[in-house]
Design a protein around this motif. Structure first.
Motif, PDB file in Angstrom:
ATOM      1  N   UNK A  59       0.830  -1.204   0.000  1.00 26.47           N
ATOM      2  CA  UNK A  59       0.000   0.000   0.000  1.00 26.47           C
ATOM      3  C   UNK A  59       0.866   1.255   0.000  1.00 26.47           C
ATOM      4  N   UNK A  60       1.925   1.292   0.809  1.00 36.36           N
ATOM      5  CA  UNK A  60       2.809   2.463   0.851  1.00 36.36           C
ATOM      6  C   UNK A  60       3.462   2.697  -0.501  1.00 36.36           C
ATOM      7  N   UNK A  61       3.905   1.626  -1.151  1.00 34.98           N
ATOM      8  CA  UNK A  61       4.524   1.758  -2.469  1.00 34.98           C
ATOM      9  C   UNK A  61       3.525   2.318  -3.472  1.00 34.98           C
ATOM     10  N   UNK A  62       2.301   1.806  -3.459  1.00 37.65           N
ATOM     11  CA  UNK A  62       1.290   2.281  -4.406  1.00 37.65           C
ATOM     12  C   UNK A  62       0.846   3.710  -4.074  1.00 37.65           C
ATOM     13  N   UNK A  63       0.833   4.081  -2.795  1.00 33.95           N
ATOM     14  CA  UNK A  63       0.512   5.468  -2.444  1.00 33.95           C
ATOM     15  C   UNK A  63       1.607   6.408  -2.930  1.00 33.95           C
ATOM     16  N   UNK A  64       2.860   6.011  -2.772  1.00 29.25           N
ATOM     17  CA  UNK A  64       3.959   6.832  -3.290  1.00 29.25           C
ATOM     18  C   UNK A  64       3.878   6.927  -4.808  1.00 29.25           C
ATOM     19  N   UNK A  65       3.524   5.823  -5.459  1.00 32.69           N
ATOM     20  CA  UNK A  65       3.361   5.834  -6.917  1.00 32.69           C
ATOM     21  C   UNK A  65       2.238   6.774  -7.329  1.00 32.69           C
ATOM     22  N   UNK A  66       1.174   6.829  -6.536  1.00 30.34           N
ATOM     23  CA  UNK A  66       0.057   7.724  -6.845  1.00 30.34           C
ATOM     24  C   UNK A  66       0.503   9.177  -6.837  1.00 30.34           C
ATOM     25  N   UNK A  67       1.317   9.550  -5.848  1.00 33.17           N
ATOM     26  CA  UNK A  67       1.839  10.923  -5.805  1.00 33.17           C
ATOM     27  C   UNK A  67       2.720  11.180  -7.020  1.00 33.17           C
ATOM     28  N   UNK A  68       3.540  10.210  -7.396  1.00 37.30           N
ATOM     29  CA  UNK A  68       4.355  10.333  -8.613  1.00 37.30           C
ATOM     30  C   UNK A  68       3.485  10.572  -9.842  1.00 37.30           C
ATOM     31  N   UNK A  69       2.446   9.764  -9.980  1.00 34.45           N
ATOM     32  CA  UNK A  69       1.598   9.834 -11.176  1.00 34.45           C
ATOM     33  C   UNK A  69       0.829  11.143 -11.260  1.00 34.45           C
ATOM     34  N   UNK A  70       0.354  11.631 -10.123  1.00 31.83           N
ATOM     35  CA  UNK A  70      -0.344  12.916 -10.119  1.00 31.83           C
ATOM     36  C   UNK A  70       0.589  14.045 -10.532  1.00 31.83           C
ATOM     37  N   UNK A  71       1.835  13.969 -10.109  1.00 30.82           N
ATOM     38  CA  UNK A  71       2.806  14.979 -10.520  1.00 30.82           C
ATOM     39  C   UNK A  71       3.208  14.814 -11.979  1.00 30.82           C
ATOM     40  N   UNK A  72       3.292  13.561 -12.444  1.00 26.41           N
ATOM     41  CA  UNK A  72       3.561  13.340 -13.859  1.00 26.41           C
ATOM     42  C   UNK A  72       2.443  13.917 -14.723  1.00 26.41           C
TER      43      UNK A  72
END
Length: 501
Positions: free
Chosen positions: A69-82
């Motif tokens: 979950x932490x990895x996917x939450x960090x990925x979500x922040x990455x994707x929103x910034x992308x």
């Protein structure tokens, strides 16, 4: 955003912006023409929203589920910034401002690197906890998330714009640029960056797809993507600065460090109870999760220009000189202290009566019996973890070096010399008695400089180019922010209790 705009130094105009509705978060904060001035680190990075996103769908701390979950939450922040960066790149291409477009694509490359790193963590977690692939456990894909959907939409629009503005309308220029230009050409950097991002996306998407997750419910609900989107949106200033990206490269480490700390606390307890296989596993996950945290610092060092940082420095408030509980207070103080104290006690109590004798025996006998191998793995993972800490500290030093410089330039909390203060914090951490004792017993050095090295002598010489550039950065920073030089020191304080395993 033009180069001149991004390097402009903000002029304080305190008071609530006319466009900020009363009662909204930040409506009562001091402001300048860029937006709100953060009163604290936690407010700047919206730690409240990140914490709420973690707590909304509780999982067992330090479990496989919590790590994914932490990895996917960090990925979500990455994707929103992308998604945000890709939209800004599209607008720049439409305006035929290829220099600006290439800069946003370079930043996008940085976030793709982070996603690659997050994908690697996911693979590591699955490998360490292979039982999660048992029949009946569902698999999740990053494509299910709101952030990935937003990014795909922006990327489709960006591709259409590049195709229309360049590939269709000016194919000869594109061909000549690809065939003959180098990385110093802004159009080539744009086109080449598109290729890098496209190729990297296929790797992280694969690594973040088909991931076993023994949790029921919609993935967006499990990740609390709405709260994460609020945390990302809340960081934007009025003009197109790189403030949001700067914050994102702190938000992602906050998510991951909180997860890493949970594993470290469990590892301490496991060492105490001699559950060594579990301790080794938790330490392995702990180190893996911190990999993207180190990467985030590197990306910021490479991509954020001094003037761009100065452009929004005032809006950081005291946050430019402090860290949160997760990193400063817990990872580098509370848990760090307990972990190495307990490692030292374990080696002394269960060994040959001395640290030197025990560590020698563990290393010498590691292939002769399973018990020695297990003890060696715990010690090995402990050293790997500390090496990762050292990597983070090294990368973190880029920021004060690149953005504050030397000559007594104060941070926003009044530290008299930013780079020197960070060097001292690193050296103070490495001076912990138990940490020193275990490293000395194993013959591993802790210092970051090589004594009598000609390379070190060259680079640290006051007449070196690096030293001169540090002085120039310091002069520019003090000139742009004379009021900061008058501030007294504001010590980091917290009412949170010590994290005691």
């Amino acid at each position: 955003m033009t180069t001149q705009e991004s390097h402009a130094c903000p002029v304080p105009t305190l008071g609530v912006s006319p466009g900020t509705p009363a009662g909204c978060p930040g409506a009562d904060l001091p402001r300048n023409e860029l937006g709100a001035i953060a009163p604290s680190y936690d407010h700047l990075h919206r730690i409240d929203l990140i914490t709420a996103a973690k707590e909304k769908c509780p999982t067992e701390p330090g479990s496989y589920e919590s790590t994914v979950r932490a990895v996917f939450q960090a990925a979500e922040v990455c994707l929103l910034n992308l998604a945000r960066l890709t939209g800004r790149a599209r607008e720049a291409v439409e305006a035929r401002d290829f220099a600006t477009a290439s800069r946003f694509v370079q930043w996008s490359m940085g976030f793709h690197r982070l996603l690659r790193s997050l994908g690697a963590v996911c693979q590591e977690a699955q490998s360490l906890c292979g039982s999660t692939t048992r029949p009946g456990v569902r698999a999740v894909d990053v494509a299910e998330t709101a952030g990935c959907e937003a990014y795909v939409d922006e990327l489709r629009a960006f591709d259409d714009e590049v195709r229309c503005s360049l590939l269709v309308s000016d194919p000869l220029t594109v061909r000549a640029t690809i065939a003959t230009a180098g990385i110093d050409d802004e159009l080539y950097r744009l086109l080449h960056g598109i290729r890098i991002c496209s190729h990297d996306a296929t790797k992280w998407e694969s690594d973040l797809s088909g991931v076993p997750l023994p949790l029921e419910g919609d993935l967006n609900e499990i990740l609390s993507t709405g709260l994460l989107a609020d945390a990302v949106a809340a960081t934007e200033l009025t003009p197109s600065t790189l403030h949001g990206e700067f914050v994102a490269l702190h938000q992602i480490p906050e998510i991951l460090t909180a997860e890493s700390n949970d594993h470290l606390e469990l590892a301490v307890r496991d060492v105490r109870s001699r559950a060594l296989s579990r301790a080794a596993a938790h330490l392995a996950v702990c180190g893996a999760v911190l990999g993207p945290v180190v990467e985030a610092q590197r990306i910021m060092a490479e991509l954020l220009a001094t003037g761009e940082y100065h452009g929004f420095r005032e809006n950081l408030g005291p946050a430019s000189g402090t860290h949160s509980l997760a990193i400063k207070q817990h990872m580098f103080k509370d848990l760090f202290k307990h972990f190495w104290n307990d490692i030292s006690k374990w080696l002394t109590t269960d060994g040959e009566g001395s640290l030197e004798g025990t560590t020698r025996a563990i290393d010498a006998d590691r292939h002769t019996d399973s018990d020695s191998w297990l003890r060696h793995q715990v010690l090995h993972q402990a050293f790997r973890l500390h090496h990762t800490y050292q990597e983070w500290r090294h990368e973190h030093l880029h920021m004060p070096r690149n953005c504050l410089g030397s000559g007594g330039t104060k941070s926003m909390i009044g530290i008299s010399d930013g780079p020197q203060a960070v060097y001292k914090m690193r050296d103070a951490a490495n001076a912990q008695h138990s940490l020193n004792a275990v490293h000395k017993a194993r013959g591993v050095k802790l210092t970051s400089l090589v004594d009598r090295s000609p390379l070190t002598a060259l680079l640290t010489d006051p007449a070196s180019v690096d030293s001169e550039l540090m002085r120039i950065v310091g002069e520019a920073t003090r000139e742009y922010f004379p009021e900061v030089q008058e501030q007294g020191y504001q010590q980091f304080t917290t009412g949170a209790p010590e994290r005691t395993p």
